[in-house]
Scaffold this motif. Sequence first.
Motif, PDB file in Angstrom:
ATOM      1  N   ALA A 102     -11.234 -18.691  -2.395  1.00  0.00           N
ATOM      2  CA  ALA A 102     -11.261 -18.006  -3.689  1.00  0.00           C
ATOM      3  C   ALA A 102     -10.208 -18.631  -4.595  1.00  0.00           C
ATOM      4  O   ALA A 102      -9.122 -19.000  -4.143  1.00  0.00           O
ATOM      5  CB  ALA A 102     -10.999 -16.514  -3.516  1.00  0.00           C
ATOM      6  N   ALA A 103     -10.558 -18.742  -5.878  1.00  0.00           N
ATOM      7  CA  ALA A 103      -9.636 -19.304  -6.865  1.00  0.00           C
ATOM      8  C   ALA A 103      -9.937 -18.697  -8.234  1.00  0.00           C
ATOM      9  O   ALA A 103     -11.031 -18.197  -8.484  1.00  0.00           O
ATOM     10  CB  ALA A 103      -9.775 -20.832  -6.921  1.00  0.00           C
ATOM     11  N   ALA A 104      -8.947 -18.736  -9.110  1.00  0.00           N
ATOM     12  CA  ALA A 104      -9.103 -18.182 -10.451  1.00  0.00           C
ATOM     13  C   ALA A 104      -9.917 -19.123 -11.332  1.00  0.00           C
ATOM     14  O   ALA A 104      -9.633 -20.319 -11.405  1.00  0.00           O
ATOM     15  CB  ALA A 104      -7.740 -17.928 -11.070  1.00  0.00           C
ATOM     16  N   MET A 105     -10.938 -18.588 -12.001  1.00  0.00           N
ATOM     17  CA  MET A 105     -11.724 -19.383 -12.948  1.00  0.00           C
ATOM     18  C   MET A 105     -11.054 -19.413 -14.320  1.00  0.00           C
ATOM     19  O   MET A 105     -11.383 -20.263 -15.153  1.00  0.00           O
ATOM     20  CB  MET A 105     -13.129 -18.791 -13.090  1.00  0.00           C
ATOM     21  N   GLU A 106     -10.138 -18.488 -14.537  1.00  0.00           N
ATOM     22  CA  GLU A 106      -9.397 -18.351 -15.787  1.00  0.00           C
ATOM     23  C   GLU A 106      -8.108 -17.614 -15.459  1.00  0.00           C
ATOM     24  O   GLU A 106      -7.955 -17.113 -14.340  1.00  0.00           O
ATOM     25  CB  GLU A 106     -10.228 -17.571 -16.813  1.00  0.00           C
ATOM     26  N   PRO A 107      -7.145 -17.553 -16.360  1.00  0.00           N
ATOM     27  CA  PRO A 107      -5.926 -16.788 -16.072  1.00  0.00           C
ATOM     28  C   PRO A 107      -6.289 -15.364 -15.643  1.00  0.00           C
ATOM     29  O   PRO A 107      -7.046 -14.670 -16.321  1.00  0.00           O
ATOM     30  CB  PRO A 107      -5.190 -16.804 -17.419  1.00  0.00           C
ATOM     31  N   SER A 108      -5.770 -14.951 -14.488  1.00  0.00           N
ATOM     32  CA  SER A 108      -6.182 -13.684 -13.886  1.00  0.00           C
ATOM     33  C   SER A 108      -4.992 -12.937 -13.299  1.00  0.00           C
ATOM     34  O   SER A 108      -3.971 -13.542 -12.961  1.00  0.00           O
ATOM     35  CB  SER A 108      -7.220 -13.936 -12.778  1.00  0.00           C
ATOM     36  N   GLU A 109      -5.169 -11.633 -13.165  1.00  0.00           N
ATOM     37  CA  GLU A 109      -4.180 -10.794 -12.488  1.00  0.00           C
ATOM     38  C   GLU A 109      -4.867 -10.120 -11.308  1.00  0.00           C
ATOM     39  O   GLU A 109      -5.964  -9.569 -11.452  1.00  0.00           O
ATOM     40  CB  GLU A 109      -3.609  -9.733 -13.428  1.00  0.00           C
ATOM     41  N   ILE A 110      -4.213 -10.174 -10.155  1.00  0.00           N
ATOM     42  CA  ILE A 110      -4.795  -9.621  -8.940  1.00  0.00           C
ATOM     43  C   ILE A 110      -3.787  -8.707  -8.250  1.00  0.00           C
ATOM     44  O   ILE A 110      -2.594  -9.009  -8.168  1.00  0.00           O
ATOM     45  CB  ILE A 110      -5.221 -10.737  -7.966  1.00  0.00           C
ATOM     46  N   CYS A 111      -4.307  -7.581  -7.751  1.00  0.00           N
ATOM     47  CA  CYS A 111      -3.506  -6.652  -6.952  1.00  0.00           C
ATOM     48  C   CYS A 111      -3.727  -6.979  -5.475  1.00  0.00           C
ATOM     49  O   CYS A 111      -4.862  -6.967  -4.998  1.00  0.00           O
ATOM     50  CB  CYS A 111      -3.923  -5.222  -7.263  1.00  0.00           C
ATOM     51  N   TYR A 112      -2.641  -7.293  -4.771  1.00  0.00           N
ATOM     52  CA  TYR A 112      -2.711  -7.613  -3.341  1.00  0.00           C
ATOM     53  C   TYR A 112      -2.425  -6.350  -2.539  1.00  0.00           C
ATOM     54  O   TYR A 112      -1.410  -5.679  -2.747  1.00  0.00           O
ATOM     55  CB  TYR A 112      -1.706  -8.706  -2.995  1.00  0.00           C
ATOM     56  N   ILE A 113      -3.330  -6.013  -1.606  1.00  0.00           N
ATOM     57  CA  ILE A 113      -3.199  -4.816  -0.770  1.00  0.00           C
ATOM     58  C   ILE A 113      -3.067  -5.247   0.686  1.00  0.00           C
ATOM     59  O   ILE A 113      -3.981  -5.881   1.234  1.00  0.00           O
ATOM     60  CB  ILE A 113      -4.437  -3.906  -0.935  1.00  0.00           C
ATOM     61  N   PRO A 114      -1.951  -4.929   1.359  1.00  0.00           N
ATOM     62  CA  PRO A 114      -1.753  -5.348   2.749  1.00  0.00           C
ATOM     63  C   PRO A 114      -2.813  -4.768   3.693  1.00  0.00           C
ATOM     64  O   PRO A 114      -3.336  -3.669   3.466  1.00  0.00           O
ATOM     65  CB  PRO A 114      -0.364  -4.791   3.095  1.00  0.00           C
ATOM     66  N   ASN A 115      -3.077  -5.521   4.763  1.00  0.00           N
ATOM     67  CA  ASN A 115      -4.075  -5.112   5.753  1.00  0.00           C
ATOM     68  C   ASN A 115      -3.857  -3.693   6.268  1.00  0.00           C
ATOM     69  O   ASN A 115      -4.794  -2.898   6.362  1.00  0.00           O
ATOM     70  CB  ASN A 115      -4.022  -6.064   6.965  1.00  0.00           C
ATOM     71  N   LYS A 116      -2.624  -3.377   6.618  1.00  0.00           N
ATOM     72  CA  LYS A 116      -2.356  -2.091   7.287  1.00  0.00           C
ATOM     73  C   LYS A 116      -2.722  -0.909   6.401  1.00  0.00           C
ATOM     74  O   LYS A 116      -3.199   0.125   6.891  1.00  0.00           O
ATOM     75  CB  LYS A 116      -0.901  -1.993   7.732  1.00  0.00           C
ATOM     76  N   ASP A 117      -2.536  -1.033   5.109  1.00  0.00           N
ATOM     77  CA  ASP A 117      -2.876   0.057   4.200  1.00  0.00           C
ATOM     78  C   ASP A 117      -4.395   0.179   4.043  1.00  0.00           C
ATOM     79  O   ASP A 117      -4.941   1.292   4.020  1.00  0.00           O
ATOM     80  CB  ASP A 117      -2.222  -0.170   2.835  1.00  0.00           C
ATOM     81  N   PHE A 118      -5.072  -0.958   3.935  1.00  0.00           N
ATOM     82  CA  PHE A 118      -6.530  -0.967   3.818  1.00  0.00           C
ATOM     83  C   PHE A 118      -7.182  -0.392   5.073  1.00  0.00           C
ATOM     84  O   PHE A 118      -8.021   0.514   5.004  1.00  0.00           O
ATOM     85  CB  PHE A 118      -6.998  -2.399   3.567  1.00  0.00           C
ATOM     86  N   ILE A 119      -6.773  -0.883   6.233  1.00  0.00           N
ATOM     87  CA  ILE A 119      -7.344  -0.418   7.495  1.00  0.00           C
ATOM     88  C   ILE A 119      -6.980   1.041   7.739  1.00  0.00           C
ATOM     89  O   ILE A 119      -7.793   1.823   8.261  1.00  0.00           O
ATOM     90  CB  ILE A 119      -6.861  -1.296   8.668  1.00  0.00           C
ATOM     91  N   GLY A 120      -5.767   1.450   7.361  1.00  0.00           N
ATOM     92  CA  GLY A 120      -5.342   2.838   7.556  1.00  0.00           C
ATOM     93  C   GLY A 120      -6.228   3.813   6.811  1.00  0.00           C
ATOM     94  O   GLY A 120      -6.626   4.862   7.356  1.00  0.00           O
ATOM     95  N   VAL A 121      -6.573   3.489   5.558  1.00  0.00           N
ATOM     96  CA  VAL A 121      -7.448   4.364   4.769  1.00  0.00           C
ATOM     97  C   VAL A 121      -8.857   4.385   5.369  1.00  0.00           C
ATOM     98  O   VAL A 121      -9.509   5.434   5.423  1.00  0.00           O
ATOM     99  CB  VAL A 121      -7.484   3.919   3.293  1.00  0.00           C
ATOM    100  N   ILE A 122      -9.344   3.244   5.850  1.00  0.00           N
ATOM    101  CA  ILE A 122     -10.669   3.188   6.482  1.00  0.00           C
ATOM    102  C   ILE A 122     -10.718   4.100   7.707  1.00  0.00           C
ATOM    103  O   ILE A 122     -11.675   4.867   7.898  1.00  0.00           O
ATOM    104  CB  ILE A 122     -11.019   1.739   6.888  1.00  0.00           C
ATOM    105  N   LYS A 123      -9.682   4.050   8.548  1.00  0.00           N
ATOM    106  CA  LYS A 123      -9.661   4.845   9.783  1.00  0.00           C
ATOM    107  C   LYS A 123      -9.578   6.338   9.512  1.00  0.00           C
ATOM    108  O   LYS A 123     -10.181   7.149  10.227  1.00  0.00           O
ATOM    109  CB  LYS A 123      -8.480   4.397  10.653  1.00  0.00           C
TER     110      LYS A 123
END
Length: 234
Positions: A102-123
Amino acid sequence: MSLKGIFPIDRWNFNTPSVLSVLSKTDRHRLLINSTYHQYAKGESVFKEGTVPSGIYLVMHGKIKKYKAGRNGREQIIYVASKGELVGYHAVLSEERYPDSAAAMEPSEICYIPNKDFIGVIKDYPYFAHQLLKILSHEFTVMSNNISVIAQSNAPERLAIALIVLREKYKDDQDSRHVMLTVSRADLAHMASIAEENVIRLLKEFKEEGILETDGRKISIKDIKLLVKRANYK
């Protein structure tokens, strides 16, 4: 102008923005509590195929391309993510390395979410997990459409579809009668799986037909009905 009734755009877009909407305010806060925000310049890499994921990415602003690189270095863009969409979560769910880049096609802002938080909400929130499964199933349909178009459509049809999909990504906060795209000819070529020189030639043809106008990297879609007709997608 809306594409409703003239082109099945839902078959070309992922539905990840909808999955976050099912979270309560508390669960959304839990998901984002350790998130960080990052700015990406045009062309800057977000993640590389084959690397181990440490988190997922939520697009806040800009456009992010997901792509595969061939042996000759040529890209095949398989999806363009815009504001509100998640990228990189497939590898986290499967506990595998990234299957694409994945790469930016134009100037972009991205929110990075750590694995443990993502998986924790899924569980802890089964409905969120259920919605993710629905989205993954829909994404299979999107990928199947891409494969079918590349295999069965000619160059003008593939380029027309790529422009229709990009128009949908860019139309927010714009006059829907004349949506302006800012995209390189190389990225268009990588989306439509055709040579860059053919993109340049076809854009000239589309311009002569009154479908669009060009100004450098900018492309203004003037007549979406004519573009849909050119796509010849049934």
